[in-house]
Motif scaffolding. Structure first.
Motif, PDB file in Angstrom:
ATOM      1  N   ILE A   1     -41.780 -32.151   3.949  1.00 61.55           N
ATOM      2  CA  ILE A   1     -43.034 -31.398   3.867  1.00 61.55           C
ATOM      3  C   ILE A   1     -44.199 -32.160   4.494  1.00 61.55           C
ATOM      4  CG2 ILE A   1     -42.286 -30.215   1.780  1.00 61.55           C
ATOM      5  CD1 ILE A   1     -44.024 -32.078   0.156  1.00 61.55           C
ATOM      6  N   MET A   2     -43.950 -33.362   5.025  1.00 64.91           N
ATOM      7  CA  MET A   2     -45.032 -34.142   5.626  1.00 64.91           C
ATOM      8  C   MET A   2     -45.729 -33.402   6.778  1.00 64.91           C
ATOM      9  SD  MET A   2     -46.814 -36.898   5.491  1.00 64.91           S
ATOM     10  CE  MET A   2     -45.966 -38.268   4.701  1.00 64.91           C
ATOM     11  N   PRO A   3     -44.986 -32.693   7.673  1.00 65.12           N
ATOM     12  CA  PRO A   3     -45.700 -31.950   8.735  1.00 65.12           C
ATOM     13  C   PRO A   3     -46.585 -30.829   8.211  1.00 65.12           C
ATOM     14  CG  PRO A   3     -43.382 -32.272   9.299  1.00 65.12           C
ATOM     15  CD  PRO A   3     -43.535 -32.656   7.867  1.00 65.12           C
ATOM     16  N   HIS A   4     -46.345 -30.407   6.980  1.00 64.93           N
ATOM     17  CA  HIS A   4     -47.134 -29.321   6.387  1.00 64.93           C
ATOM     18  C   HIS A   4     -48.113 -29.870   5.350  1.00 64.93           C
ATOM     19  CE1 HIS A   4     -44.110 -26.763   8.277  1.00 64.93           C
ATOM     20  NE2 HIS A   4     -43.183 -27.466   7.656  1.00 64.93           N
ATOM     21  N   ARG A   5     -48.624 -31.041   5.619  1.00 62.20           N
ATOM     22  CA  ARG A   5     -49.479 -31.718   4.635  1.00 62.20           C
ATOM     23  C   ARG A   5     -50.754 -30.925   4.338  1.00 62.20           C
ATOM     24  NH1 ARG A   5     -51.702 -37.943   5.130  1.00 62.20           N
ATOM     25  NH2 ARG A   5     -53.320 -37.765   3.549  1.00 62.20           N
ATOM     26  N   THR A   6     -51.330 -30.298   5.349  1.00 57.28           N
ATOM     27  CA  THR A   6     -52.550 -29.512   5.122  1.00 57.28           C
ATOM     28  C   THR A   6     -52.278 -28.351   4.164  1.00 57.28           C
ATOM     29  OG1 THR A   6     -53.349 -30.068   7.337  1.00 57.28           O
ATOM     30  CG2 THR A   6     -54.374 -28.190   6.231  1.00 57.28           C
ATOM     31  N   SER A   7     -51.147 -27.663   4.371  1.00 59.50           N
ATOM     32  CA  SER A   7     -50.790 -26.571   3.470  1.00 59.50           C
ATOM     33  C   SER A   7     -50.534 -27.081   2.060  1.00 59.50           C
ATOM     34  CB  SER A   7     -49.550 -25.844   4.002  1.00 59.50           C
ATOM     35  OG  SER A   7     -49.796 -25.300   5.286  1.00 59.50           O
ATOM     36  N   LEU A   8     -49.900 -28.260   1.982  1.00 58.81           N
ATOM     37  CA  LEU A   8     -49.650 -28.857   0.669  1.00 58.81           C
ATOM     38  C   LEU A   8     -50.966 -29.182  -0.026  1.00 58.81           C
ATOM     39  CD1 LEU A   8     -47.721 -30.096  -1.428  1.00 58.81           C
ATOM     40  CD2 LEU A   8     -47.776 -32.220  -0.108  1.00 58.81           C
TER      41      LEU A   8
ATOM     42  N   TRP B   1     -53.889 -27.674   0.414  1.00 56.27           N
ATOM     43  CA  TRP B   1     -54.469 -26.415  -0.050  1.00 56.27           C
ATOM     44  C   TRP B   1     -53.743 -25.901  -1.293  1.00 56.27           C
ATOM     45  CZ3 TRP B   1     -58.953 -24.281   0.831  1.00 56.27           C
ATOM     46  CH2 TRP B   1     -59.634 -24.582   2.013  1.00 56.27           C
ATOM     47  N   GLY B   2     -52.429 -26.025  -1.310  1.00 57.36           N
ATOM     48  CA  GLY B   2     -51.659 -25.576  -2.468  1.00 57.36           C
ATOM     49  C   GLY B   2     -52.018 -26.340  -3.727  1.00 57.36           C
ATOM     50  N   CYS B   3     -52.177 -27.673  -3.602  1.00 61.06           N
ATOM     51  CA  CYS B   3     -52.566 -28.490  -4.759  1.00 61.06           C
ATOM     52  C   CYS B   3     -53.958 -28.101  -5.248  1.00 61.06           C
ATOM     53  CB  CYS B   3     -52.527 -29.972  -4.392  1.00 61.06           C
ATOM     54  SG  CYS B   3     -50.867 -30.640  -4.149  1.00 61.06           S
ATOM     55  N   CYS B   4     -54.868 -27.844  -4.302  1.00 61.24           N
ATOM     56  CA  CYS B   4     -56.227 -27.441  -4.684  1.00 61.24           C
ATOM     57  C   CYS B   4     -56.208 -26.127  -5.471  1.00 61.24           C
ATOM     58  CB  CYS B   4     -57.106 -27.296  -3.445  1.00 61.24           C
ATOM     59  SG  CYS B   4     -57.526 -28.842  -2.628  1.00 61.24           S
ATOM     60  N   ILE B   5     -55.413 -25.183  -4.994  1.00 64.55           N
ATOM     61  CA  ILE B   5     -55.360 -23.878  -5.667  1.00 64.55           C
ATOM     62  C   ILE B   5     -54.751 -24.019  -7.058  1.00 64.55           C
ATOM     63  CG2 ILE B   5     -54.291 -21.593  -5.589  1.00 64.55           C
ATOM     64  CD1 ILE B   5     -54.524 -21.765  -2.515  1.00 64.55           C
ATOM     65  N   VAL B   6     -53.659 -24.782  -7.159  1.00 59.09           N
ATOM     66  CA  VAL B   6     -53.005 -24.959  -8.461  1.00 59.09           C
ATOM     67  C   VAL B   6     -53.945 -25.645  -9.449  1.00 59.09           C
ATOM     68  CG1 VAL B   6     -51.143 -26.176  -9.665  1.00 59.09           C
ATOM     69  CG2 VAL B   6     -50.667 -24.958  -7.538  1.00 59.09           C
ATOM     70  N   LEU B   7     -54.605 -26.715  -9.015  1.00 58.02           N
ATOM     71  CA  LEU B   7     -55.510 -27.423  -9.904  1.00 58.02           C
ATOM     72  C   LEU B   7     -56.722 -26.569 -10.265  1.00 58.02           C
ATOM     73  CD1 LEU B   7     -55.369 -30.999  -8.321  1.00 58.02           C
ATOM     74  CD2 LEU B   7     -54.260 -30.196 -10.403  1.00 58.02           C
ATOM     75  N   PHE B   8     -57.169 -25.736  -9.324  1.00 58.88           N
ATOM     76  CA  PHE B   8     -58.269 -24.812  -9.618  1.00 58.88           C
ATOM     77  C   PHE B   8     -57.868 -23.835 -10.725  1.00 58.88           C
ATOM     78  CE2 PHE B   8     -60.059 -20.570  -8.857  1.00 58.88           C
ATOM     79  CZ  PHE B   8     -61.403 -20.824  -9.057  1.00 58.88           C
ATOM     80  N   LEU B   9     -56.664 -23.280 -10.620  1.00 59.69           N
ATOM     81  CA  LEU B   9     -56.193 -22.342 -11.641  1.00 59.69           C
ATOM     82  C   LEU B   9     -56.015 -23.033 -12.989  1.00 59.69           C
ATOM     83  CD1 LEU B   9     -53.555 -20.347  -9.542  1.00 59.69           C
ATOM     84  CD2 LEU B   9     -55.871 -19.625 -10.192  1.00 59.69           C
ATOM     85  N   LEU B  10     -55.531 -24.293 -12.963  1.00 59.69           N
ATOM     86  CA  LEU B  10     -55.381 -25.035 -14.215  1.00 59.69           C
ATOM     87  C   LEU B  10     -56.732 -25.346 -14.848  1.00 59.69           C
ATOM     88  CD1 LEU B  10     -52.542 -27.553 -13.235  1.00 59.69           C
ATOM     89  CD2 LEU B  10     -52.361 -25.576 -14.749  1.00 59.69           C
ATOM     90  N   GLY B  11     -57.779 -25.424 -14.026  1.00 57.28           N
ATOM     91  CA  GLY B  11     -59.107 -25.713 -14.554  1.00 57.28           C
ATOM     92  C   GLY B  11     -59.871 -24.502 -15.050  1.00 57.28           C
ATOM     93  N   LEU B  12     -59.385 -23.303 -14.731  1.00 61.83           N
ATOM     94  CA  LEU B  12     -60.096 -22.087 -15.150  1.00 61.83           C
ATOM     95  C   LEU B  12     -60.273 -21.970 -16.668  1.00 61.83           C
ATOM     96  CD1 LEU B  12     -58.865 -19.273 -12.741  1.00 61.83           C
ATOM     97  CD2 LEU B  12     -61.115 -20.361 -12.847  1.00 61.83           C
ATOM     98  N   PRO B  13     -59.282 -22.366 -17.486  1.00 58.53           N
ATOM     99  CA  PRO B  13     -59.505 -22.284 -18.939  1.00 58.53           C
ATOM    100  C   PRO B  13     -60.734 -23.046 -19.414  1.00 58.53           C
ATOM    101  CG  PRO B  13     -57.179 -22.615 -18.487  1.00 58.53           C
ATOM    102  CD  PRO B  13     -57.883 -22.753 -17.181  1.00 58.53           C
ATOM    103  N   MET B  14     -61.188 -24.047 -18.645  1.00 60.24           N
ATOM    104  CA  MET B  14     -62.395 -24.793 -19.039  1.00 60.24           C
ATOM    105  C   MET B  14     -63.652 -23.915 -18.965  1.00 60.24           C
ATOM    106  SD  MET B  14     -61.156 -27.864 -19.521  1.00 60.24           S
ATOM    107  CE  MET B  14     -59.672 -28.754 -19.075  1.00 60.24           C
ATOM    108  N   CYS B  15     -63.574 -22.820 -18.236  1.00 62.43           N
ATOM    109  CA  CYS B  15     -64.737 -21.942 -18.064  1.00 62.43           C
ATOM    110  C   CYS B  15     -64.759 -20.807 -19.078  1.00 62.43           C
ATOM    111  CB  CYS B  15     -64.752 -21.362 -16.647  1.00 62.43           C
ATOM    112  SG  CYS B  15     -64.779 -22.621 -15.345  1.00 62.43           S
ATOM    113  N   THR B  16     -63.809 -20.762 -19.988  1.00 64.18           N
ATOM    114  CA  THR B  16     -63.760 -19.709 -20.999  1.00 64.18           C
ATOM    115  C   THR B  16     -64.566 -20.121 -22.225  1.00 64.18           C
ATOM    116  OG1 THR B  16     -61.755 -20.601 -22.013  1.00 64.18           O
ATOM    117  CG2 THR B  16     -61.478 -19.064 -20.176  1.00 64.18           C
ATOM    118  N   GLY B  17     -64.606 -19.239 -23.206  1.00 61.45           N
ATOM    119  CA  GLY B  17     -65.324 -19.558 -24.436  1.00 61.45           C
ATOM    120  C   GLY B  17     -64.738 -20.741 -25.171  1.00 61.45           C
TER     121      GLY B  17
END
Length: 355
Positions: A157-164, A166-182
């Motif tokens: 997956i090294m040649p696709h490092r940019t996609s990786l 972006w994928g990590c950013c999206i996953v971590l963003f989704l994992l952080g969404l519960p912090m924005c709830t009540g």
């Protein structure tokens, strides 16, 4: 620092209370602050240092990070307690009642103080912009650590490092969404109190054991000596930098060995063999001995405490989990003991990758 009450806050910050040294929680907080502030045991230092040239002045880098971190922390403390002194003066409450840790300091005490300062909008913009940049540069190192670890484990997956990335950013963003709830503050408290507390101490201790006691401290010293044997390594400049640190002034007492590195290795060996594992182990023992359930209003139910412990065990379980996996996948001609012994030895192709 020109605010009313700022000097009282600075006095509270700078005048030591030696009685607090008997409180084990102070030592735990100090150990945690050092690890968090320097980024030790989070993988970022090793990841970023892997981009260095082989003959890199590691001593200069270590001292530079240490000095910069210490001065930055001291400056931040002056700013924080000057504001808290001002807030204490305005509210009429003693400083120890105004001081709040964690999110309370960043999102309650500081904003409240800023609202009472001249031109509050200007200071608010600067303060929250500072928080945003502080979080962003920390995330850069964390993301790089995750991406490099995955790319080196799975080279395809090294040649696709940019996609990786972006994928990590999206996953971590989704994992952080519960912090924005009540219930976001409760999730934050669980992650902060369990996922980023004694687990970091355990990882730091395991790293120390793996390098010093498993790989071998003499091998480590030989590797560093091999790295610094270069015309680019200016030891005179390095020793000048060392003179600014009392630790290395003490270390220079042990003038043993034929090379500049070995003259200082007695001090380093003492740290790696004795002081570091002793301090980390002591801090963990103090933490577990003084453990109390998370204090919030309303308090966490028992099942939430169990979730917190599961969060804490996830990163630590990776070490024995990987060992068990490697033992199961071993060559069947090997016994379990032989497999473990083999795993504790450097690979046959281990060696320097010169520039």
């Amino acid at each position: 620092m020109m605010l009313e009450g700022a000097l009282a806050g600075l006095k509270y910050y700078l005048v030591p209370d030696f009685k607090r040294l008997a409180d084990p929680n102070m030592w735990i907080d100090a150990a945690g602050q050092v690890l968090f502030s320097l980024g030790v045991a989070f993988g970022g230092l090793m990841t970023l240092s892997s981009y260095n040239r082989f003959q890199n002045n590691c001593l200069r880098d270590a001292l530079t990070i240490f000095c910069a971190d210490t001065l930055t922390s001291f400056l931040s403390g002056c700013a924080i307690f000057a504001v808290l002194g001002f807030l204490s003066h305005e509210s009429g409450e003693p400083i120890h009642d105004v001081v709040q840790a964690g999110s309370g300091l960043a999102f309650v005490a500081f904003p409240e103080a800023i609202l009472r300062m001249p031109i509050p909008t200007f200071w608010s913009i600067l303060f929250f912009f500072m928080l945003a940049t502080l979080g962003a540069d920390s995330v850069v190192a964390v993301l790089e650590t995750v991406v490099i670890a995955l790319a080196e484990k799975f080279p395809a997956i090294m040649p696709h490092r940019t996609s990786l990335l972006w994928g990590c950013c999206i996953v971590l963003f989704l994992l952080g969404l519960p912090m924005c709830t009540g219930a976001g503050l409760y999730w934050f408290t669980l992650l902060n109190d369990y996922g980023a507390s004694w687990t970091v101490l355990v990882i730091a201790l395991l790293e120390n054991i793996a390098i010093v006691f498993v790989y071998g401290i003499n091998r480590l010293c030989n590797d560093i000596e091999m790295m610094v044997r270069s015309d680019d390594f200016d030891w005179q400049r390095s020793r000048l930098i060392c003179s600014f640190s009392i630790f290395f002034m003490l270390g220079s007492i042990f003038q043993l060995g034929p090379t500049p590195w070995m003259r200082m290795s007695v001090y380093w060996k003492f740290c790696w063999l004795v002081s570091i594992p002793s301090l980390i182990t002591g801090s963990m023992v103090f933490y577990w001995a003084s453990y109390r359930r998370t204090l919030t209003e309303p308090s966490f139910p028992l099942w939430a405490e169990v979730v917190g412990w599961l969060i804490a065990l996830i990163p630590v379980s990776m070490v024995p989990g990987t060992l068990i996996y490697r033992v199961i996948r071993r060559n069947q001609n090997m016994s379990v003991l032989e497999c473990v012994k083999n795993l504790c030895q450097p690979a046959d192709d281990w060696g320097p990758l010169f520039d």
